[in-house]
Design a protein around this motif. Structure first.
Motif, PDB file in Angstrom:
ATOM      1  N   THR A 142       2.461   4.803   0.597  1.00 41.23           N
ATOM      2  CA  THR A 142       2.421   5.769   1.701  1.00 41.23           C
ATOM      3  C   THR A 142       1.778   7.088   1.270  1.00 41.23           C
ATOM      4  OG1 THR A 142       4.648   6.533   1.169  1.00 41.23           O
ATOM      5  CG2 THR A 142       4.453   4.803   2.838  1.00 41.23           C
ATOM      6  N   ARG A 188      -4.487  -6.580   2.730  1.00 34.44           N
ATOM      7  CA  ARG A 188      -4.557  -5.138   2.421  1.00 34.44           C
ATOM      8  C   ARG A 188      -4.460  -4.291   3.682  1.00 34.44           C
ATOM      9  NH1 ARG A 188      -8.114  -1.353   2.672  1.00 34.44           N
ATOM     10  NH2 ARG A 188      -9.859  -2.717   3.179  1.00 34.44           N
ATOM     11  N   LEU A 189      -5.178  -4.695   4.732  1.00 33.53           N
ATOM     12  CA  LEU A 189      -5.154  -3.929   5.977  1.00 33.53           C
ATOM     13  C   LEU A 189      -3.773  -3.978   6.632  1.00 33.53           C
ATOM     14  CD1 LEU A 189      -8.683  -4.918   7.258  1.00 33.53           C
ATOM     15  CD2 LEU A 189      -7.952  -2.629   6.534  1.00 33.53           C
ATOM     16  N   VAL A 212       0.875  -1.173   0.000  1.00 32.36           N
ATOM     17  CA  VAL A 212       0.000   0.000   0.000  1.00 32.36           C
ATOM     18  C   VAL A 212       0.910   1.220   0.000  1.00 32.36           C
ATOM     19  CG1 VAL A 212      -1.740   1.315   1.276  1.00 32.36           C
ATOM     20  CG2 VAL A 212      -1.869  -1.181   1.218  1.00 32.36           C
ATOM     21  N   GLU A 271      -1.813  -1.468   4.775  1.00 30.96           N
ATOM     22  CA  GLU A 271      -2.163  -0.110   5.184  1.00 30.96           C
ATOM     23  C   GLU A 271      -1.471   0.247   6.495  1.00 30.96           C
ATOM     24  OE1 GLU A 271      -6.260   1.123   5.155  1.00 30.96           O
ATOM     25  OE2 GLU A 271      -6.670  -0.012   3.319  1.00 30.96           O
ATOM     26  N   GLU A 298      -6.553   7.449  11.759  1.00 29.72           N
ATOM     27  CA  GLU A 298      -6.567   6.477  10.665  1.00 29.72           C
ATOM     28  C   GLU A 298      -5.963   5.148  11.115  1.00 29.72           C
ATOM     29  OE1 GLU A 298      -7.568   5.087   6.903  1.00 29.72           O
ATOM     30  OE2 GLU A 298      -8.182   6.905   7.941  1.00 29.72           O
ATOM     31  N   VAL A 354      -7.976   1.649  10.960  1.00 33.78           N
ATOM     32  CA  VAL A 354      -7.442   0.507  10.195  1.00 33.78           C
ATOM     33  C   VAL A 354      -7.181  -0.665  11.129  1.00 33.78           C
ATOM     34  CG1 VAL A 354      -5.472  -0.314   8.823  1.00 33.78           C
ATOM     35  CG2 VAL A 354      -6.499   1.909   8.326  1.00 33.78           C
ATOM     36  N   LEU A 392      -1.040   7.716   0.327  1.00 35.77           N
ATOM     37  CA  LEU A 392      -2.393   7.875   0.859  1.00 35.77           C
ATOM     38  C   LEU A 392      -2.407   8.596   2.198  1.00 35.77           C
ATOM     39  CD1 LEU A 392      -3.671   4.241   0.169  1.00 35.77           C
ATOM     40  CD2 LEU A 392      -4.338   6.316  -1.073  1.00 35.77           C
ATOM     41  N   TYR A 393      -1.285   8.554   2.895  1.00 33.15           N
ATOM     42  CA  TYR A 393      -1.244   9.060   4.275  1.00 33.15           C
ATOM     43  C   TYR A 393      -0.291  10.231   4.471  1.00 33.15           C
ATOM     44  CZ  TYR A 393      -3.429   4.536   4.736  1.00 33.15           C
ATOM     45  OH  TYR A 393      -4.253   3.470   4.574  1.00 33.15           O
ATOM     46  N   ILE A 437       1.093   3.345   7.166  1.00 31.46           N
ATOM     47  CA  ILE A 437       0.868   4.324   8.233  1.00 31.46           C
ATOM     48  C   ILE A 437       2.077   4.368   9.163  1.00 31.46           C
ATOM     49  CG2 ILE A 437      -0.537   4.808  10.290  1.00 31.46           C
ATOM     50  CD1 ILE A 437      -2.958   3.714   8.666  1.00 31.46           C
TER      51      ILE A 437
END
Length: 123
Positions: A32, A98-99, A30, A102, A46, A50, A34-35, A106
């Motif tokens: 980074t 996926r989690l 995923v 994530e 977040e 998550v 996105l964050y 993060i």
């Protein structure tokens, strides 16, 4: 002798179809990105969200795994068509991966921004 070999082979094939334990599922990549634009406070929120979703998905994956083990036992001992009801790895395993990805993203942004969020290891 041949019957016991056949039973062992059938058991191995059925166990291979069982759902993977959540701890053994590798994280998906995923980005980074996105964050990166989140503040430390937003990043913490977040991470908590998550984490909660990851716990729920891991619990469901473990439930699937337990059901598959039970079905395998029934299939080996009593009724081989029960093997067709095993769930194996599917959408839930992909969600766990996926989690986990994530959470890694993060954590990376947390380190880069020096937010000081402490991530506890999963028991």
């Amino acid at each position: 002798m041949n019957r016991s070999i056949a039973i062992c082979a059938a058991a191995a094939v059925m166990l291979a179809g069982c759902a993977t334990p959540p701890k053994d599922i590798a994280p998906s990549y995923v980005s980074t990105g996105l964050y990166e634009n989140l503040s430390c406070k937003q990043l913490r929120s977040e991470a908590e969200a998550v984490s909660a979703r990851a716990i729920a998905a891991s619990g469901q994956q473990e439930k699937n795994r337990s059901q598959d083990v039970g079905m395998t036992t029934v299939a080996i001992v009593l009724f081989w068509p029960a093997a067709f009801f095993m769930k194996g790895d599917g959408a839930n395993a992909a969600e766990v991966a996926r989690l986990k990805g994530e959470m890694q993203a993060i954590e990376t942004v947390n380190r880069v921004k020096n937010c000081g969020i402490v991530f506890a290891p999963v028991a």
